[in-house]
Design a protein around this motif. Sequence first.
Motif, short mmCIF file in Angstrom:
data_model
loop_
_atom_site.label_atom_id
_atom_site.label_comp_id
_atom_site.label_asym_id
_atom_site.label_seq_id
_atom_site.Cartn_x
_atom_site.Cartn_y
_atom_site.Cartn_z
N LEU A 98 0.83 -1.20 0.00
CA LEU A 98 0.00 0.00 0.00
C LEU A 98 0.87 1.26 0.00
O LEU A 98 0.64 2.20 -0.77
N LEU A 99 1.89 1.28 0.85
CA LEU A 99 2.73 2.47 0.97
C LEU A 99 3.60 2.69 -0.26
O LEU A 99 3.96 3.82 -0.58
N ARG A 100 3.96 1.61 -0.95
CA ARG A 100 4.79 1.73 -2.15
C ARG A 100 3.99 2.16 -3.38
O ARG A 100 4.58 2.57 -4.39
N ASP A 101 2.67 2.09 -3.30
CA ASP A 101 1.81 2.45 -4.43
C ASP A 101 1.66 3.97 -4.46
O ASP A 101 0.93 4.55 -3.67
N VAL A 105 -0.44 6.48 -2.12
CA VAL A 105 0.34 7.33 -1.21
C VAL A 105 1.37 8.08 -2.07
O VAL A 105 2.46 7.57 -2.30
N PRO A 106 1.02 9.25 -2.57
CA PRO A 106 1.92 9.97 -3.48
C PRO A 106 3.19 10.44 -2.78
O PRO A 106 3.22 10.56 -1.55
N PRO A 137 11.10 3.20 1.72
CA PRO A 137 11.23 4.64 1.99
C PRO A 137 10.15 5.17 2.93
O PRO A 137 10.46 5.92 3.86
N LYS A 138 8.89 4.80 2.70
CA LYS A 138 7.82 5.33 3.54
C LYS A 138 7.69 4.56 4.84
O LYS A 138 7.40 5.15 5.89
N GLY A 139 7.86 3.25 4.79
CA GLY A 139 7.74 2.46 6.01
C GLY A 139 8.80 2.80 7.04
O GLY A 139 8.53 2.82 8.25
#
Length: 218
Positions: A98-101, A105-106, A137-139
């Motif tokens: 989800l976070l990589r999409d 998640v822009p 990156p986001k996680g």
Amino acid sequence: MAAKARPLPVVVLADVSGSMGEPQEKIDVLNECIRRMLSDFATADVGRGVIHVGVIAFSQDGAVLHQELVPAAKASWTDMQARGGTPLGAALALADELLRDEATVPPRAFSPTLILVSDGKPTDDWEEALDRLLDSPKGSKATRLAVAIGGPGMTEQAKAVLRRFVSDEASGVFEAQDVSRIQQYFRWVTVTVTQRAQSTRPDRAPVLNPEDLSDFGA
């Protein structure tokens, strides 16, 4: 022209295994907490940010995106049901996906908040999925919070898994020995995330002092 508000993602990873229905009050309270959080986020005056909320439910059927990650005002909540095992690895893998999409998640989004709620030990291979999430990156930048719901299935080994997940040792794993504490914790999350969205530094992570929870009524 005013700058477009940036998404501030909040993702709940909810354990809905069979033990969460023993007693039924646990799953009922968790459903009510999330419903109230969505309502509060939908009506919050957040200025620079728009709070997006998604819920990943994991049980005997694996992990599913029970509530798509959308602006809180557009969410439509359906209660989760408790059944089966605790496939945490599947939930972590779905959160990572989800976070990589970037369509969901822009890159311009604020760092996300991930909230893991569980009352027992994982029943699948979870370590590789967690490592991948923490290396992303986001996680890696996410505020990662964990709630251990008290009960016979919540062993010290299970709590150690949750400690691996959290992003700040100062906050640690919050232990909710009774359902009223779950309600207080979600109220704290609601208030602190809203304050992040209103602040000039929304990427700063909140730190919880459990003694402060008395300020957040059920």
